[in-house]
Design a protein around this motif. Structure first.
Motif, PDB file in Angstrom:
ATOM      1  N   GLN A 439       0.821  -1.204   0.000  1.00 43.51           N
ATOM      2  CA  GLN A 439       0.000   0.000   0.000  1.00 43.51           C
ATOM      3  C   GLN A 439       0.861   1.262   0.000  1.00 43.51           C
ATOM      4  OE1 GLN A 439      -0.724  -2.720   2.105  1.00 43.51           O
ATOM      5  NE2 GLN A 439      -2.262  -3.361   0.602  1.00 43.51           N
ATOM      6  N   VAL A 440       1.965   1.244   0.736  1.00 42.93           N
ATOM      7  CA  VAL A 440       2.856   2.407   0.745  1.00 42.93           C
ATOM      8  C   VAL A 440       3.481   2.608  -0.630  1.00 42.93           C
ATOM      9  CG1 VAL A 440       4.907   3.432   1.790  1.00 42.93           C
ATOM     10  CG2 VAL A 440       3.306   2.149   3.210  1.00 42.93           C
ATOM     11  N   ALA A 441       3.841   1.504  -1.293  1.00 41.96           N
ATOM     12  CA  ALA A 441       4.412   1.595  -2.641  1.00 41.96           C
ATOM     13  C   ALA A 441       3.403   2.191  -3.618  1.00 41.96           C
ATOM     14  CB  ALA A 441       4.853   0.212  -3.110  1.00 41.96           C
ATOM     15  N   ASP A 442       2.149   1.730  -3.548  1.00 35.79           N
ATOM     16  CA  ASP A 442       1.114   2.269  -4.423  1.00 35.79           C
ATOM     17  C   ASP A 442       0.856   3.749  -4.129  1.00 35.79           C
ATOM     18  OD1 ASP A 442       0.798  -0.175  -5.642  1.00 35.79           O
ATOM     19  OD2 ASP A 442      -0.989  -0.742  -4.498  1.00 35.79           O
ATOM     20  N   HIS A 443       0.904   4.100  -2.841  1.00 33.18           N
ATOM     21  CA  HIS A 443       0.691   5.501  -2.478  1.00 33.18           C
ATOM     22  C   HIS A 443       1.816   6.380  -3.023  1.00 33.18           C
ATOM     23  CE1 HIS A 443       0.421   8.933   0.549  1.00 33.18           C
ATOM     24  NE2 HIS A 443      -0.740   8.942  -0.093  1.00 33.18           N
ATOM     25  N   ALA A 444       3.040   5.900  -2.945  1.00 34.48           N
ATOM     26  CA  ALA A 444       4.163   6.673  -3.491  1.00 34.48           C
ATOM     27  C   ALA A 444       3.992   6.896  -4.990  1.00 34.48           C
ATOM     28  CB  ALA A 444       5.476   5.952  -3.200  1.00 34.48           C
ATOM     29  N   ALA A 445       3.523   5.862  -5.700  1.00 32.28           N
ATOM     30  CA  ALA A 445       3.289   6.002  -7.142  1.00 32.28           C
ATOM     31  C   ALA A 445       2.200   7.031  -7.423  1.00 32.28           C
ATOM     32  CB  ALA A 445       2.903   4.646  -7.740  1.00 32.28           C
ATOM     33  N   GLU A 446       1.150   7.026  -6.593  1.00 30.61           N
ATOM     34  CA  GLU A 446       0.057   7.977  -6.795  1.00 30.61           C
ATOM     35  C   GLU A 446       0.477   9.408  -6.453  1.00 30.61           C
ATOM     36  OE1 GLU A 446      -3.764   9.747  -7.388  1.00 30.61           O
ATOM     37  OE2 GLU A 446      -2.584   8.113  -8.272  1.00 30.61           O
ATOM     38  N   VAL A 447       1.244   9.576  -5.379  1.00 40.51           N
ATOM     39  CA  VAL A 447       1.721  10.916  -5.039  1.00 40.51           C
ATOM     40  C   VAL A 447       2.642  11.444  -6.126  1.00 40.51           C
ATOM     41  CG1 VAL A 447       3.069  12.268  -3.369  1.00 40.51           C
ATOM     42  CG2 VAL A 447       1.419  10.575  -2.556  1.00 40.51           C
ATOM     43  N   ALA A 448       3.464  10.575  -6.705  1.00 49.13           N
ATOM     44  CA  ALA A 448       4.309  10.992  -7.828  1.00 49.13           C
ATOM     45  C   ALA A 448       3.443  11.499  -8.971  1.00 49.13           C
ATOM     46  CB  ALA A 448       5.183   9.827  -8.286  1.00 49.13           C
ATOM     47  N   ARG A 449       2.355  10.801  -9.240  1.00 50.15           N
ATOM     48  CA  ARG A 449       1.443  11.229 -10.311  1.00 50.15           C
ATOM     49  C   ARG A 449       0.837  12.597  -9.995  1.00 50.15           C
ATOM     50  NH1 ARG A 449      -3.791  10.652 -12.573  1.00 50.15           N
ATOM     51  NH2 ARG A 449      -4.676  10.203 -10.529  1.00 50.15           N
ATOM     52  N   GLN A 450       0.434  12.789  -8.740  1.00 46.18           N
ATOM     53  CA  GLN A 450      -0.162  14.068  -8.345  1.00 46.18           C
ATOM     54  C   GLN A 450       0.848  15.207  -8.421  1.00 46.18           C
ATOM     55  OE1 GLN A 450      -3.300  14.739  -7.818  1.00 46.18           O
ATOM     56  NE2 GLN A 450      -4.013  12.609  -7.950  1.00 46.18           N
ATOM     57  N   ILE A 451       2.092  14.933  -8.036  1.00 44.64           N
ATOM     58  CA  ILE A 451       3.123  15.967  -8.109  1.00 44.64           C
ATOM     59  C   ILE A 451       3.392  16.361  -9.551  1.00 44.64           C
ATOM     60  CG2 ILE A 451       5.598  16.380  -7.776  1.00 44.64           C
ATOM     61  CD1 ILE A 451       5.381  14.840  -5.139  1.00 44.64           C
ATOM     62  N   LEU A 452       3.528  15.382 -10.430  1.00 48.74           N
ATOM     63  CA  LEU A 452       3.762  15.688 -11.839  1.00 48.74           C
ATOM     64  C   LEU A 452       2.583  16.459 -12.424  1.00 48.74           C
ATOM     65  CD1 LEU A 452       5.410  12.353 -13.043  1.00 48.74           C
ATOM     66  CD2 LEU A 452       6.539  14.520 -12.507  1.00 48.74           C
ATOM     67  N   LEU A 453       1.382  16.102 -12.016  1.00 47.54           N
ATOM     68  CA  LEU A 453       0.188  16.825 -12.469  1.00 47.54           C
ATOM     69  C   LEU A 453       0.241  18.276 -12.010  1.00 47.54           C
ATOM     70  CD1 LEU A 453      -2.585  16.457 -13.898  1.00 47.54           C
ATOM     71  CD2 LEU A 453      -3.556  15.989 -11.630  1.00 47.54           C
ATOM     72  N   SER A 454       0.640  18.503 -10.760  1.00 42.65           N
ATOM     73  CA  SER A 454       0.704  19.871 -10.237  1.00 42.65           C
ATOM     74  C   SER A 454       1.768  20.696 -10.943  1.00 42.65           C
ATOM     75  CB  SER A 454       0.974  19.848  -8.732  1.00 42.65           C
ATOM     76  OG  SER A 454       2.316  19.478  -8.443  1.00 42.65           O
ATOM     77  N   LEU A 455       2.797  20.026 -11.463  1.00 40.05           N
ATOM     78  CA  LEU A 455       3.881  20.716 -12.172  1.00 40.05           C
ATOM     79  C   LEU A 455       3.630  20.783 -13.681  1.00 40.05           C
ATOM     80  CD1 LEU A 455       6.948  19.139 -10.330  1.00 40.05           C
ATOM     81  CD2 LEU A 455       6.000  21.427 -10.006  1.00 40.05           C
ATOM     82  N   HIS A 456       2.467  20.270 -14.107  1.00 36.41           N
ATOM     83  CA  HIS A 456       2.091  20.251 -15.533  1.00 36.41           C
ATOM     84  C   HIS A 456       3.090  19.440 -16.365  1.00 36.41           C
ATOM     85  CE1 HIS A 456      -0.840  23.277 -14.430  1.00 36.41           C
ATOM     86  NE2 HIS A 456       0.132  24.036 -13.939  1.00 36.41           N
ATOM     87  N   ILE A 457       3.580  18.367 -15.766  1.00 33.15           N
ATOM     88  CA  ILE A 457       4.460  17.444 -16.467  1.00 33.15           C
ATOM     89  C   ILE A 457       3.661  16.183 -16.780  1.00 33.15           C
ATOM     90  CG2 ILE A 457       6.517  15.984 -16.286  1.00 33.15           C
ATOM     91  CD1 ILE A 457       7.761  18.091 -14.496  1.00 33.15           C
ATOM     92  N   LYS A 458       3.657  15.791 -18.030  1.00 30.22           N
ATOM     93  CA  LYS A 458       2.907  14.605 -18.419  1.00 30.22           C
ATOM     94  C   LYS A 458       3.491  13.370 -17.752  1.00 30.22           C
ATOM     95  CE  LYS A 458       1.179  12.062 -22.427  1.00 30.22           C
ATOM     96  NZ  LYS A 458       1.180  11.928 -23.893  1.00 30.22           N
ATOM     97  N   HIS A 459       2.605  12.525 -17.249  1.00 33.54           N
ATOM     98  CA  HIS A 459       2.986  11.285 -16.560  1.00 33.54           C
ATOM     99  C   HIS A 459       3.075  10.153 -17.571  1.00 33.54           C
ATOM    100  CE1 HIS A 459       2.570   7.787 -13.861  1.00 33.54           C
ATOM    101  NE2 HIS A 459       2.948   8.567 -12.881  1.00 33.54           N
ATOM    102  N   ALA A 460       4.126   9.351 -17.476  1.00 30.23           N
ATOM    103  CA  ALA A 460       4.310   8.261 -18.436  1.00 30.23           C
ATOM    104  C   ALA A 460       3.328   7.124 -18.236  1.00 30.23           C
ATOM    105  CB  ALA A 460       5.743   7.730 -18.331  1.00 30.23           C
ATOM    106  N   GLU A 461       2.615   7.114 -17.062  1.00 32.47           N
ATOM    107  CA  GLU A 461       1.594   6.106 -16.772  1.00 32.47           C
ATOM    108  C   GLU A 461       2.133   4.682 -16.863  1.00 32.47           C
ATOM    109  OE1 GLU A 461      -1.040   6.639 -15.373  1.00 32.47           O
ATOM    110  OE2 GLU A 461      -1.576   8.721 -15.795  1.00 32.47           O
ATOM    111  N   ARG A 462       3.354   4.485 -16.336  1.00 31.11           N
ATOM    112  CA  ARG A 462       3.851   3.116 -16.269  1.00 31.11           C
ATOM    113  C   ARG A 462       3.082   2.305 -15.213  1.00 31.11           C
ATOM    114  NH1 ARG A 462       8.489   6.133 -17.308  1.00 31.11           N
ATOM    115  NH2 ARG A 462       9.672   5.429 -19.109  1.00 31.11           N
ATOM    116  N   CYS A 463       2.568   3.025 -14.197  1.00 34.37           N
ATOM    117  CA  CYS A 463       1.779   2.359 -13.160  1.00 34.37           C
ATOM    118  C   CYS A 463       0.399   2.984 -13.149  1.00 34.37           C
ATOM    119  CB  CYS A 463       2.415   2.548 -11.780  1.00 34.37           C
ATOM    120  SG  CYS A 463       4.082   1.864 -11.670  1.00 34.37           S
ATOM    121  N   PRO A 464      -0.678   2.189 -13.102  1.00 34.59           N
ATOM    122  CA  PRO A 464      -2.012   2.743 -13.095  1.00 34.59           C
ATOM    123  C   PRO A 464      -2.286   3.538 -11.837  1.00 34.59           C
ATOM    124  CG  PRO A 464      -2.070   0.404 -12.591  1.00 34.59           C
ATOM    125  CD  PRO A 464      -0.680   0.725 -12.985  1.00 34.59           C
TER     126      PRO A 464
END
Length: 468
Positions: A439-464
Motif C-alpha cells: 500500500q505504501v508503494a502504491d501511495h508513493a506512485a500515486e503521489v508521484a502522479r499528483q506531483i507531476l500533475l501539479s507541475l504540468h508534467i505529463k505522466h508516463a503512466e507506467r503504473c495505473p
C-alpha cells in the motif's frame, strides 16, 4: 525555462520510492532532491537495522516497488551471497525471509539505477536533516538552503514515546526507552531478568534480538490485552474473495469478517487469506466509514486488527514459541500499576486482567510501545515549523498529518496546501491501510502522479493510478 524542483524530506522507503517513481514517469526535465541524514537511501527506520534477527515480515516475493515488479526483490535477493550464507532465511515451502537490511540495500540500488536510466530527471541525495520551511525555502542542518516548487514529506515514524509512568525513570540504568539504538541490548547479561512493555511487532524484534545474544533469563512481556502478533502464513493457498458488505459500520464489518473467517474455515482455508483480502480493500473500506466510526475502530478494534494484520516472520514466531514452551517467556494481559527504583534495578507492580497483582524485580525494562504518532507534527524541527506556520495540522485520529484525497497537506484552516504533499504512513488517517509495503508503494506512485500533475508534467503512466 527553469526546471521544476521537487524536495523530498525523508529517504526511507516512502521517500526513495517517490523519487524513483518521479524519475520513471516524468516526461520532461525535473530535479528531485531527497533530504535524508542516513548515508544511503531506502533504509529508513525499518530497513536500516543491522540486527541479523530482524527479518522482513512477509516472503521476499511479496516485496516490490510497484505492482508491475512482482517478485523482483525475491529474484535480486537469491542472486546475493547473503542468500546462501543466511540459511535461517529459507523456509521449507521455498519462501525466503531476508534480514530487513537487505531490502534497504535493494532500494538503494534501485535509486542508483534510476539516476543512470532516467537522465531527464536529476536525482540528488543530500545527507542532512531538514530544519525549517521559510517561504519556498527549505533550511538544512548542513547549512544549505533549498528552493523548490514542491515539498514532499516522507516522514512516517517519530521516535518512541515514553509512557507517562516511566518519565521519572527516563535516566535510570535499568530502563531501555529505545531498544533500536545501536548496541543498547549488548549489555544485557544472558541471565538478566527482563520485562518488555508492549507485545506487538517491536516486542517480537526484541525477543529475537535477545536470542542472538544468548539471553535465557526470565523474560516477561505485557500489554493491556496481552495480544501477540500472529505468525505469517506459510505455503501456497488459494485467494479468498470477500463477500460484499454495503453498510459502512465498524460493528457490521467486524461481524462480517468473522463470518467470512468461519466460511473460509469450512473450506479448510486459514483466516490469514480473509484478512489479506480485507487488507487489499482496506483503503476503500476505511474511507467508507465516518469519522465517528473510524474513531470507534481506533478505540475498540485497532489493537486486535494490528496483531492479525501486522504479522511476524516464521523464524521470529518460532523463537517466541520456543521460549514460551521452555518457560522463559511469559506474556501477560496487564497494566503497569507502580514502579520503583531499587539501586540499579527496577521493581514493577502489574495488575492483570483477571484481577491478580504481580511484583517483579527487574534488571531491565524495555519499552516497545511504538512510535509516538500522536505527536508527529511536533516531533522534529521541520514539522514544528510547518505546523506553527499553519501549513500542516495533525489529523483527528492522532495518526499523523491531515491530508486531502490527493495527499496535499491541509492547512490550519482546512484548505489544501497546493505545493506540500505527504507520502507514506503519516497520511494513513485519510487512506486507512497505509502501513504495509504494497500500500505504501502504491501511495508513493500515486503521489508521484499528483506531483507531476501539479507541475504540468505529463505522466508516463507506467503504473495505473489508484482509485480515488
Amino acid at each position: 525555462m527553469q526546471i521544476p524542483h521537487v524536495m523530498i524530506v525523508g529517504g526511507g522507503f516512502s521517500g526513495t520510492a517517490l523519487a524513483i517513481h518521479l524519475a520513471r514517469n516524468a516526461t520532461a526535465p525535473l530535479r528531485v532532491t531527497v533530504v535524508e541524514p542516513r548515508q544511503t537511501l531506502g533504509a529508513g527506520v525499518a530497513y536500516s537495522t543491522q540486527e541479523p534477527a530482524h527479518r522482513i515480515n512477509v516472503p521476499a516475493s511479496r516485496m516490490q516497488l510497484s505492482g508491475d515488479e512482482q517478485g523482483a526483490f525475491d529474484r535480486w535477493y537469491r542472486q546475493q551471497p547473503e542468500c546462501s550464507l543466511d540459511s535461517v532465511a529459507h523456509c521449507a515451502d521455498g519462501a525466503v525471509y531476508p534480514q530487513r537490511g537487505m531490502f534497504g540495500r535493494y532500494l538503494a540500488e534501485l535509486f542508483a539505477q534510476a539516476v543512470l536510466q532516467h537522465p531527464q530527471v536529476t536525482l540528488r541525495h543530500i545527507q542532512a536533516s531538514a530544519l525549517a520551511w521559510e517561504g519556498q525555502q527549505l533550511l538544512l542542518s548542513n547549512g544549505e538552503t533549498l528552493e523548490g516548487n514542491v515539498l514532499a514529506l516522507a516522514i512516517s515514524h517519530p521516535p518512541p514515546s515514553l509512557p507517562r509512568a516511566l518519565l521519572p525513570f527516563s535516566a535510570h540504568p535499568a530502563l531501555i526507552a529505545n531498544p533500536w539504538q545501536p548496541g543498547v541490548l549488548d549489555n544485557i547479561d544472558s541471565h538478566a531478568s527482563v520485562a518488555i512493555i508492549g507485545t506487538g511487532l517491536s516486542m517480537a524484534d526484541v525477543v529475537a534480538s535477545l536470542a542472538t545474544r544468548q539471553h535465557r533469563g526470565p523474560l516477561l512481556a505485557f500489554s493491556r490485552r496481552g495480544q501477540l502478533s500472529r505468525a505469517n502464513l506459510s505455503g501456497e493457498w488459494p485467494e479468498w474473495t470477500l463477500a460484499p458488505q454495503p453498510q459502512p459500520s465498524t460493528r457490521l464489518w467486524l461481524h462480517h469478517i468473522r463470518a467470512e473467517v468461519a466460511r473460509a474455515a469450512e473450506q479448510q482455508l486459514p483466516w490469514q487469506r480473509v484478512l489479506d483480502e480485507v487488507r487489499a480493500q482496506g483503503q476503500s473500506i476505511w474511507q467508507s466509514l465516518s469519522l465517528r466510526e473510524q474513531q470507534r475502530f481506533v478505540r475498540h478494534l485497532r489493537s486486535w486488527w494490528d496483531v492479525h494484520r501486522y504479522r511476524i516472520a516464521p523464524q521470529v514466531a518460532a523463537e517466541i514459541t520456543q521460549r514460551q514452551q521452555a518457560g522463559t517467556l511469559r506474556v501477560l494481559a496487564a497494566r503497569l500499576a507502580a514502579i520503583a527504583s531499587r539501586g540499579d534495578q527496577l521493581d514493577i507492580t502489574l495488575h492483570t486482567r483477571d484481577g491478580a497483582t504481580e511484583h517483579h524485580p527487574l534488571d531491565h525494562l524495555i519499552v516497545t510501545t511504538g512510535p509516538g504518532h500522536e505527536a508527529l507534527t511536533a516531533s522534529q524541527p521541520l514539522l514544528l515549523s510547518l505546523s506553527q506556520q499553519g501549513f500542516i495540522r495533525a489529523d483527528a485520529l492522532g495518526f499523523g498529518i491531515d491530508v486531502d484525497r490527493h495527499s496535499h497537506t491541509l492547512t490550519r484552516s482546512g484548505q489544501p496546501s497546493q505545493n506540500v504533499f505527504v507520502v507514506g504512513p503519516a497520511a494513513r488517517a485519510r487512506f486507512g491501510e497505509l502501513m504495509g509495503l504494497p500500500q505504501v508503494a502504491d501511495h508513493a506512485a500515486e503521489v508521484a502522479r499528483q506531483i507531476l500533475l501539479s507541475l504540468h508534467i505529463k505522466h508516463a503512466e507506467r503504473c495505473p493510478p489508484l482509485a480515488p
